[in-house]
Design an enzyme around this catalytic site. Structure first.
Site, PDB file in Angstrom:
ATOM      1  N   SER A   1       0.753  -1.344  -0.031  1.00  0.00           N
ATOM      2  CA  SER A   1      -0.002   0.040   0.065  1.00  0.00           C
ATOM      3  C   SER A   1       0.875   1.440  -0.056  1.00  0.00           C
ATOM      4  CB  SER A   1      -0.848   0.112   1.054  1.00  0.00           C
ATOM      5  OG  SER A   1      -1.896   0.957   1.036  1.00  0.00           O
TER       6      SER A   1
ATOM      7  N   HIS B   1      -7.916  -5.031  -1.014  1.00  0.00           N
ATOM      8  CA  HIS B   1      -6.950  -4.344  -0.733  1.00  0.00           C
ATOM      9  C   HIS B   1      -5.970  -5.122   0.404  1.00  0.00           C
ATOM     10  CE1 HIS B   1      -4.529  -0.630  -0.417  1.00  0.00           C
ATOM     11  NE2 HIS B   1      -4.500  -0.952   0.904  1.00  0.00           N
TER      12      HIS B   1
ATOM     13  N   ASP C   1     -10.114  -3.609  -5.703  1.00  0.00           N
ATOM     14  CA  ASP C   1      -9.472  -2.980  -4.429  1.00  0.00           C
ATOM     15  C   ASP C   1     -10.437  -1.533  -4.162  1.00  0.00           C
ATOM     16  OD1 ASP C   1      -7.968  -1.408  -2.769  1.00  0.00           O
ATOM     17  OD2 ASP C   1      -6.070  -2.010  -3.336  1.00  0.00           O
TER      18      ASP C   1
END
Length: 344
Positions: free
Chosen positions: A148, A304, A276
């Site tokens: 991320s 995610h 996501d």
């Protein structure tokens, strides 16, 4: 990446994306056997601050040999070495005798850092400093994974480093990274995402920012910070001004990895699920936009940093298996891998 989530955990759409994000983080199995064990080192930074770096301890109670491969994982927003994905990569490394390291971004190791700054999605200078420090002390090959926020920052480092990146790492990978920060910021600021994910992040980010104000009174407008309700406002009050950006728009523009992927000169894998909830599929790059050193994996499922697999209640060990399979293919033939330090 050929990935399909379990039938019991949704599908391609928004519902599936959220289920595949939330369930793995809360309930899925991350490792077999005992939990990963870490040895923590505190490193002094060039600007008089510190970061905490966790090294996985081997099953015999000591770190692996110095010349084996090393996997470095940069965590996501408000993550740590205890995050579900960090534990699943720790398991992969432990099973194969690799060294495994999780450097914590400033303020994420359980103790607030000292300097009048924190961390951000474009923090490539910090990534470079950490990787170079590891390179000087480790004789074997190094690969780096960023998750991320950490993945966007890792790609920004690879972009800025250009040809010199290959002297530090053999390959890099970004997982579920918002490489278009504006698109990701807008997505997390709407509807269900705003009510669930934004609140979750701000629940820890605001108190940590207020502690930073107590360290450095007047560093930012404290009352404006108390009033923020989304990440755009938080970045306007805190992240952008503390790290040299004009405002949120300037930060998101200059910090995004997507516009510069063609500059990367080390094998790089960019993995984003198309469901996501944080990273809209329409914002993802196409292969023609990124250059020959970058491989794009964009499966329809995964959420995610989820990518759950297996029977109920599921596990998240398919993610490191597939990512690290790609990484091992980029290592030289030295007893641990297959041929190829080569662009994908």
């Amino acid at each position: 990446m050929d990935f399909s989530s379990p039938r019991w955990l949704g599908g391609r759409g928004a519902v599936g994306g959220n289920l595949q994000t939330i369930w793995p983080a809360l309930y899925s199995k991350r490792y077999h056997g005992p939990a990963p064990v870490y040895r923590r080192e505190r490193w002094n930074t060039p600007d008089g601050d510190f970061i905490d770096v966790d090294f996985q301890v081997g099953p015999e109670g000591a770190d692996a040999a110095a010349d084996v491969p090393m996997l470095v994982l940069f965590h996501g927003l408000e993550g740590s070495s205890a995050s579900h994905y960090a534990q699943s990569f720790a398991h992969w490394a432990r099973e194969r005798g690799w060294r495994y390291v999780v450097p914590h971004f400033r303020g994420c190791s359980g103790e607030i850092n000292l300097a009048p700054r924190a961390y951000h999605s474009g923090d490539f200078e910090e990534i470079g400093w950490v990787l170079q420090a590891l390179r000087t002390r480790h004789a074997g090959p190094i690969v780096a994974v960023g998750v991320s926020l950490g993945g966007n920052a890792l790609l920004r480092w690879a972009e800025e480093a250009g040809e010199t990146a290959s002297a530090v790492v053999r390959a890099v990978c970004a997982i579920s990274s918002p490489i278009d920060l504006a698109a990701g910021g807008q997505a997390i600021g709407r509807g269900f995402n705003r009510h669930v994910y934004t609140r979750m992040f701000l629940r820890t980010m605001i108190p940590k920012a207020l502690r930073k104000w107590e360290q450095h009174p007047g560093l930012f407008d404290r009352e404006r910070l108390r009033a923020v309700r989304d990440l755009y406002a938080f970045d306007n009050v805190f992240t952008a001004p503390l790290h040299g950006f004009r405002d949120t728009d300037d930060y998101w523009h200059r910090g995004s990895a997507k516009p510069h992927l063609h500059r990367i000169r080390v094998p790089a894998l960019v993995l984003n699920a198309r469901n996501d909830p944080f990273v809209p599929a329409h914002s993802l790059p196409r292969q023609a936009e990124v250059g020959p050193f970058v491989t794009l994996w964009q499966p329809h499922h995964g959420g995610h940093v989820g990518f759950p697999a297996g029977a109920w209640p599921g596990h998240v060990m398919t993610l490191p298996e597939q990512v690290m399979g790609w990484m091992v293919d980029r290592l030289p033939v030295d007893g641990v891998g297959r041929p190829g330090a080569r662009p994908a």
